[in-house]
Design a protein around this motif. Sequence first.
Motif, short mmCIF file in Angstrom:
data_model
loop_
_atom_site.label_atom_id
_atom_site.label_comp_id
_atom_site.label_asym_id
_atom_site.label_seq_id
_atom_site.Cartn_x
_atom_site.Cartn_y
_atom_site.Cartn_z
N VAL A 102 0.84 -1.20 0.00
CA VAL A 102 0.00 0.00 0.00
C VAL A 102 0.87 1.25 0.00
O VAL A 102 0.64 2.20 -0.76
CB VAL A 102 -0.95 0.01 1.22
N LYS A 103 1.90 1.26 0.86
CA LYS A 103 2.82 2.40 0.92
C LYS A 103 3.51 2.63 -0.41
O LYS A 103 3.69 3.77 -0.85
CB LYS A 103 3.85 2.18 2.03
N LYS A 104 3.91 1.53 -1.05
CA LYS A 104 4.57 1.64 -2.34
C LYS A 104 3.64 2.22 -3.40
O LYS A 104 4.04 3.07 -4.20
CB LYS A 104 5.07 0.26 -2.78
N ARG A 105 2.38 1.77 -3.35
CA ARG A 105 1.40 2.27 -4.32
C ARG A 105 1.13 3.76 -4.10
O ARG A 105 1.06 4.53 -5.06
CB ARG A 105 0.09 1.48 -4.18
N VAL A 106 0.99 4.16 -2.84
CA VAL A 106 0.76 5.57 -2.52
C VAL A 106 1.93 6.42 -3.00
O VAL A 106 1.75 7.50 -3.56
CB VAL A 106 0.53 5.75 -1.00
N LYS A 107 3.14 5.92 -2.78
CA LYS A 107 4.33 6.64 -3.22
C LYS A 107 4.36 6.79 -4.74
O LYS A 107 4.73 7.84 -5.28
CB LYS A 107 5.60 5.92 -2.76
N GLN A 108 3.95 5.73 -5.46
CA GLN A 108 3.92 5.79 -6.92
C GLN A 108 2.92 6.85 -7.40
O GLN A 108 3.21 7.61 -8.33
CB GLN A 108 3.55 4.41 -7.49
#
Length: 287
Positions: free
Chosen positions: A9-15
Amino acid sequence: MDALQNEAVKKRVKQVNDYVKRVRKVTKPYLPMITRVLIIATFVEDGIRVLLDIKPQANFLTYQYSLPFALSVMLIASTTLVSLAASAAICSRKPKLELYGCYAQLGYVFYQQVLYGRHSPIGSGNFGFLMRNLCLAGTLLMLIVQNRLSEGHTALPGIPDPGDKSTTMTYIQLGARALLVLLSLEFLSNAGAFATLVTIPVLLAVLLGFQTQISGTVLLIMYFLHNVSNSAFWAIKSDSQRNSFDREVKRYEFVQTLSIMGGLMLLISTGPGQLSVDSKMGRQKNF
């Protein structure tokens, strides 16, 4: 498993944040003028429409408020011309002129609410007319904040700062955020359970200033979709007096929503201010 999901989720938000930043980088040279053109759009459209067809407006004031017809014409013409001049001042991007233009438009919004608040022709009725005017006020407040902060000021002229870590501007930013989400009440009342469950978290995120780039962009898209589906004036044929009237009302709603979207764009580009979750979590530097 939960740790892996949280990381995903954190990775997706960062993207998503990185993508929004890239878009902002490309549009940054043009964004200030785009937002200002959107913000003044409703005032220019309304002003031109009123000046070209001033007699019905004057008749309305004469009938509802027993004003002499000549006085009604003078009142409408003078306030409309002031609003158009204020729109030009906002687009000038000269700090003092822009600030005075915003003050004048806030006065014009209040004037419109007082005169027409009980007789709103728009689809969402008198309550919807009030919510839309409050959204417009939030948009103008957001522009005032951006104007003052860009000049290095933390308060409005003549108003001292509270004296704590926050400033007058941070409180105005918080109020503006709260006002900008009010347009959602127009479509939430008719939305289904699923749409409501999707929309409410976005509204809360914008209100709290949480992941503002993402939540603000999602709300901007929601407003755009609602505008196209609810205020499609181009789909109404002007083949009768009633249809012509409905077309004018829908066009008014459409352009007004564009102005409110301009306020959201300002929020996304300038950030939510210190009184926000993003600021508390150290993300304010991203804006």
